[in-house]
Design an enzyme around this catalytic site. Structure first.
Site, PDB file in Angstrom:
ATOM      1  N   GLU A 266     -25.983 -17.247 -78.617  1.00 13.32           N
ATOM      2  CA  GLU A 266     -26.447 -18.634 -78.736  1.00 13.32           C
ATOM      3  C   GLU A 266     -25.510 -19.593 -77.993  1.00 13.32           C
ATOM      4  O   GLU A 266     -25.968 -20.529 -77.326  1.00 13.32           O
ATOM      5  CB  GLU A 266     -26.534 -19.060 -80.208  1.00 13.32           C
ATOM      6  CG  GLU A 266     -27.568 -18.288 -81.029  1.00 13.32           C
ATOM      7  CD  GLU A 266     -29.011 -18.652 -80.708  1.00 13.32           C
ATOM      8  OE1 GLU A 266     -29.242 -19.552 -79.904  1.00 13.32           O
ATOM      9  OE2 GLU A 266     -29.913 -18.006 -81.283  1.00 13.32           O
ATOM     10  N   ARG A 270     -26.974 -21.730 -74.893  1.00 10.26           N
ATOM     11  CA  ARG A 270     -27.100 -23.180 -75.111  1.00 10.26           C
ATOM     12  C   ARG A 270     -25.927 -23.958 -74.515  1.00 10.26           C
ATOM     13  O   ARG A 270     -26.123 -24.961 -73.838  1.00 10.26           O
ATOM     14  CB  ARG A 270     -27.190 -23.487 -76.605  1.00 10.26           C
ATOM     15  CG  ARG A 270     -28.364 -22.775 -77.271  1.00 10.26           C
ATOM     16  CD  ARG A 270     -28.646 -23.325 -78.637  1.00 10.26           C
ATOM     17  NE  ARG A 270     -29.405 -22.373 -79.437  1.00 10.26           N
ATOM     18  CZ  ARG A 270     -30.174 -22.703 -80.459  1.00 10.26           C
ATOM     19  NH1 ARG A 270     -30.296 -23.949 -80.833  1.00 10.26           N
ATOM     20  NH2 ARG A 270     -30.822 -21.768 -81.142  1.00 10.26           N
ATOM     21  N   ASP A 399     -36.708  -9.753 -76.638  1.00 14.56           N
ATOM     22  CA  ASP A 399     -37.298 -10.647 -75.635  1.00 14.56           C
ATOM     23  C   ASP A 399     -36.496 -11.008 -74.386  1.00 14.56           C
ATOM     24  O   ASP A 399     -36.826 -10.616 -73.271  1.00 14.56           O
ATOM     25  CB  ASP A 399     -37.792 -11.932 -76.318  1.00 14.56           C
ATOM     26  CG  ASP A 399     -36.761 -12.551 -77.272  1.00 14.56           C
ATOM     27  OD1 ASP A 399     -35.610 -12.119 -77.240  1.00 14.56           O
ATOM     28  OD2 ASP A 399     -37.128 -13.473 -78.030  1.00 14.56           O
ATOM     29  N   GLU A 533     -41.875 -21.540 -76.883  1.00 19.79           N
ATOM     30  CA  GLU A 533     -42.359 -20.419 -76.048  1.00 19.79           C
ATOM     31  C   GLU A 533     -43.794 -20.572 -75.537  1.00 19.79           C
ATOM     32  O   GLU A 533     -44.103 -20.189 -74.397  1.00 19.79           O
ATOM     33  CB  GLU A 533     -42.227 -19.086 -76.808  1.00 19.79           C
ATOM     34  CG  GLU A 533     -40.791 -18.634 -77.026  1.00 19.79           C
ATOM     35  CD  GLU A 533     -40.059 -19.390 -78.128  1.00 19.79           C
ATOM     36  OE1 GLU A 533     -40.748 -20.041 -78.943  1.00 19.79           O
ATOM     37  OE2 GLU A 533     -38.817 -19.352 -78.174  1.00 19.79           O
ATOM     38  N   THR A 619     -32.771 -18.713 -70.587  1.00 18.21           N
ATOM     39  CA  THR A 619     -33.702 -18.558 -71.709  1.00 18.21           C
ATOM     40  C   THR A 619     -33.723 -19.775 -72.624  1.00 18.21           C
ATOM     41  O   THR A 619     -34.557 -19.878 -73.515  1.00 18.21           O
ATOM     42  CB  THR A 619     -33.394 -17.265 -72.497  1.00 18.21           C
ATOM     43  OG1 THR A 619     -34.478 -16.996 -73.382  1.00 18.21           O
ATOM     44  CG2 THR A 619     -32.099 -17.391 -73.289  1.00 18.21           C
TER      45      THR A 619
HETATM   46  C1  DMJ Z   1     -34.225 -20.632 -77.987  1.00 17.21           C
HETATM   47  O1  DMJ Z   1     -32.927 -20.805 -78.403  1.00 17.21           O
HETATM   48  C2  DMJ Z   1     -34.265 -19.692 -76.840  1.00 17.21           C
HETATM   49  O2  DMJ Z   1     -35.485 -19.747 -76.214  1.00 17.21           O
HETATM   50  C3  DMJ Z   1     -33.996 -18.302 -77.274  1.00 17.21           C
HETATM   51  O3  DMJ Z   1     -34.105 -17.387 -76.221  1.00 17.21           O
HETATM   52  C4  DMJ Z   1     -34.934 -17.897 -78.371  1.00 17.21           C
HETATM   53  N1  DMJ Z   1     -35.165 -18.837 -79.365  1.00 17.21           N
HETATM   54  C5  DMJ Z   1     -35.050 -20.229 -79.171  1.00 17.21           C
HETATM   55  C6  DMJ Z   1     -36.320 -21.000 -79.225  1.00 17.21           C
HETATM   56  O4  DMJ Z   1     -37.309 -20.525 -80.014  1.00 17.21           O
END
Ligand code: DMJ
Length: 641
Positions: A266, A270, A399, A533, A619
């Site tokens: 995370e 982020r 994912d 998503e 992501t």
């Molecule tokens: C986000 O932090 C990112 O997309 C991550 O890859 C998965 N989950 C959340 C959003 O749902």
């Protein structure tokens, strides 16, 4: 892309943090230190004495013995064997004896002088007042802190910045679309302003309680996750005052030397992703410096027997561990497999190959492993290097690993063929075993558990529609049309999961069981937490097809968010999308600003804003520029050529 925020963690409590500039010990601690300091001095005097004595002691191997209390000295003498009763040891007299006495005297004096000097120094310290000693300690500490700061803020080596195309603009020609885009910008303002007022510096906002919030993925510290995550969205929307406000907070407050246990994944997607994107967009060095400082703090997580990183690391101690809920102490595929893009950029910007090597090591290890049915299980034990439970999913836990294989290839200007091959192989196996058509004709992606297909699809898995579309060009055996079509089918299914609810917002996961299609069954799966998503997939499909249905579906979602998630203190998730009177969960997730609103804004912008042949989105929707590098040499960077 996992859901650790929602999964149970082993409940270790983390002590409260000490934030702000490096702090110094309070009064009592300083007194203890001074006492230790004095003891140390006395000890050092004693050690000096012992050392001197030891150094000048006779070498027993040669039977040399100084008896400082005697007149006669016993020493070996090479010529003194003949006729001796005790060969090897003789009483020595005469000129030799005189020379030895002088030598002995000289040594005695030296030891005495050293001893006295050390004692004098210790006495001198003892004569000093407590304040003086404290001041001396403080000066020493300041010096160390200063040196550390200089080291930390050392400018990074200059590198050629890649061609940054389309970092602003995208103004739509159509009036209606322009108004929609303005509305999304207004939603961003509402989310940001309320966070600014009620949650500033906290990781996230509780929009109803109007206070800060922090999920355990960010540890126990206030690291301003929303600020870092939102920066690039603010930038591309032209909200420059807000961007500067965030930049100032980062300059003055963002500190990673905190005793806090965070999620490596995370924090990477982020914070490092957000800081790198902010750096590329704005050119402000501070973002690059902070990204590198943070990456350094994550590196200890890789100290495992296999090099597969722990899920969590304490930023201060560097101690890592895995989530308590993960199968057999495993690390998670979507976590250790979602570091590549950011780490390649870190190596590019710093000229330090450490980051590159860490992620390439993970890739090589995965390449060598056997995969049941060609599928990657979600769990891998970092101690043994063996798979945990055979559970494969394109939703949570798996994912973004697949996403990063494709994006590694795109980000390398399509030169990282190894990544592309791994992506193609993985997608083939997924299509064969996981992708099915429901009775009602909806294509969905199920989950593989120990040889059995669960007909359940998570909201997280909806990102795959966009991924298939993005990977269509360059796919094996000229299957571009097929993958674009598959992406469109996933988009349709996920839209259905929204459309079949009371709020027109999608549930966390939905089933395909008998008569049930694209609908959540269990209460615990009916929530919507402002996730991006589905809108992400609409945007990619829009870019590749310009089919107006994607803008229409995106607008439906935006209106539903506005109607059911907007509260006066920001935006909140809802607990049940099938209930027409929703209950709020009172959390404004940082990804709502980083992703959901950014993808909506891009959906109503022209394609010239962040064009996909120049930018690759991590992501967390942080755009990183394509690097025109050779696959393994990072040759674009003179520092590592
Ligand atoms: C986000 O932090 C990112 O997309 C991550 O890859 C998965 N989950 C959340 C959003 O749902």
């Amino acid at each position: 892309m996992t859901t650790p925020a929602l999964l149970p963690l082993s409940g270790r409590r983390i002590p409260p943090l000490n934030l702000g500039p490096p702090s110094f010990p309070h009064h009592r601690a300083t007194l203890r230190l001074s006492e230790k300091f004095i003891l140390l001095l006395i000890l050092s005097a004693f050690i000096t004495l012992c050392f001197g004595a030891f150094f000048f002691l006779p070498d027993s191997s040669k039977h040399k013995r100084f008896d400082l209390g005697l007149e006669d000295v016993l020493i070996p003498h090479v010529d003194a064997g003949k006729g001796a009763k005790n060969p090897g040891v003789f009483l020595i007299h005469g000129p030799d004896e005189h020379r030895h006495r002088e030598e002995e005297e000289r040594l005695r004096n030296k030891i005495r002088a050293d001893h006295e000097k050390a004692l004098e120094e210790a006495k001198e310290k003892l004569r000093k007042s407590r304040e003086e000693i404290r001041a001396e300690i403080q000066t020493e500490k300041n010096k160390v802190v200063q040196e550390m700061k200089i080291k930390e803020n050392k400018p990074l080596p200059p590198v050629p910045i890649p061609n940054l195309v389309g970092i602003s603009g995208g103004d739509p020609e159509d009036n209606d679309i322009r108004e929609k885009r303005e509305k999304i910008k207004e939603m961003m303002k509402h989310a940001w302003d309320n966070y600014r007022t009620y949650g500033w510096g906290h990781n996230e906002l509780r929009p109803i309680a109007r206070k800060g919030h922090s999920p355990n993925i960010f540890g126990s510290s206030q690291m301003g996750a929303t600020i870092v995550d939102a920066l690039d969205t603010l930038y591309i929307m032209g909200l420059h005052d807000e961007f500067l406000d965030g930049q100032r907070w980062i300059e003055d407050n963002l500190d990673f030397s905190v005793n806090s246990e965070v999620s490596v994944f995370e924090v990477n997607i982020r914070f490092i992703g957000g800081l790198l994107a902010a750096y590329y967009l704005s050119g402000e060095e501070i973002f690059k410096i902070k990204a590198v400082q943070l990456a350094e703090k994550l590196l200890p997580a890789f100290n495992t027997p296999t090099g597969i990183p722990w899920a969590m690391v304490n930023l201060k101690s560097g101690v890592g561990r895995n989530w308590g809920w993960a199968s057999a102490g495993s690390s998670i595929l979507a976590e250790f497999g979602t570091l590549h893009m950011e780490f390649i950029h870190l190596s590019y910007l710093t000229g330090d190959l450490t980051y590159y090597k860490k992620v390439m090591h993970i890739r090589k290890l995965l390449q060598k492993m056997d995969r049941p049915n060609g599928l990657y299980p979600n769990y891998l034990n970092p101690r043994t290097g063996r798979w945990g439970q055979y559970h494969t999913s394109v939703g949570g836990l798996g994912d973004s690993f697949y996403e990063y294989l494709l994006k590694a290839w795109l980000m390398s200007d399509k030169t990282d063929h190894e990544a592309r091959k791994m992506y193609d192989d993985a997608i083939e196996a997924i299509e064969k075993h996981l992708i099915k058509k429901s009775r009602g004709g909806l294509i969905f992606i199920g989950e593989w558990k120990n040889g059995h297909l669960e007909k359940k699809m998570g909201h997280l898995a909806c990102f795959a529609g966009g991924m298939f579309a993005l990977g269509a060009d360059g796919s094996r055996a000229d299957k571009a049309g097929h993958y674009l079509e598959l992406g469109a089918e996933i988009a349709r299914t996920c839209h259905e999961s929204y459309d079949r609810t009371a709020l027109k917002l999608g549930p966390e996961s939905f089933k395909f069981d008998g008569a049930v299609e694209a609908v959540a069954v269990r209460q615990a799966e009916k929530y919507y937490i402002l996730r991006p998503e589905v809108i992400e997939t609409y945007w990619y499909l829009w870019r590749f097809t310009h089919d107006p249905r994607y803008r229409q579906w995106g607008w439906e979602a935006a209106l539903a968010i506005e109607k059911y998630c907007r509260v006066s203190g920001g935006f909140s998730g809802v607990k049940d999308v099938y209930s027409s009177t929703p209950t709020h969960d009172d959390v404004q997730q940082s990804f709502f600003l980083a992703e959901t609103l950014k993808y909506l804004y891009l959906l109503f912008s022209g394609d010239d804003l962040l064009p996909l042949d120049h930018w690759v989105f991590n992501t967390e929707a942080h755009p990183l520029p394509v690097l025109h590098l050779a696959n393994t040499t990072l040759s674009g960077n003179p520092a590592v050529r």
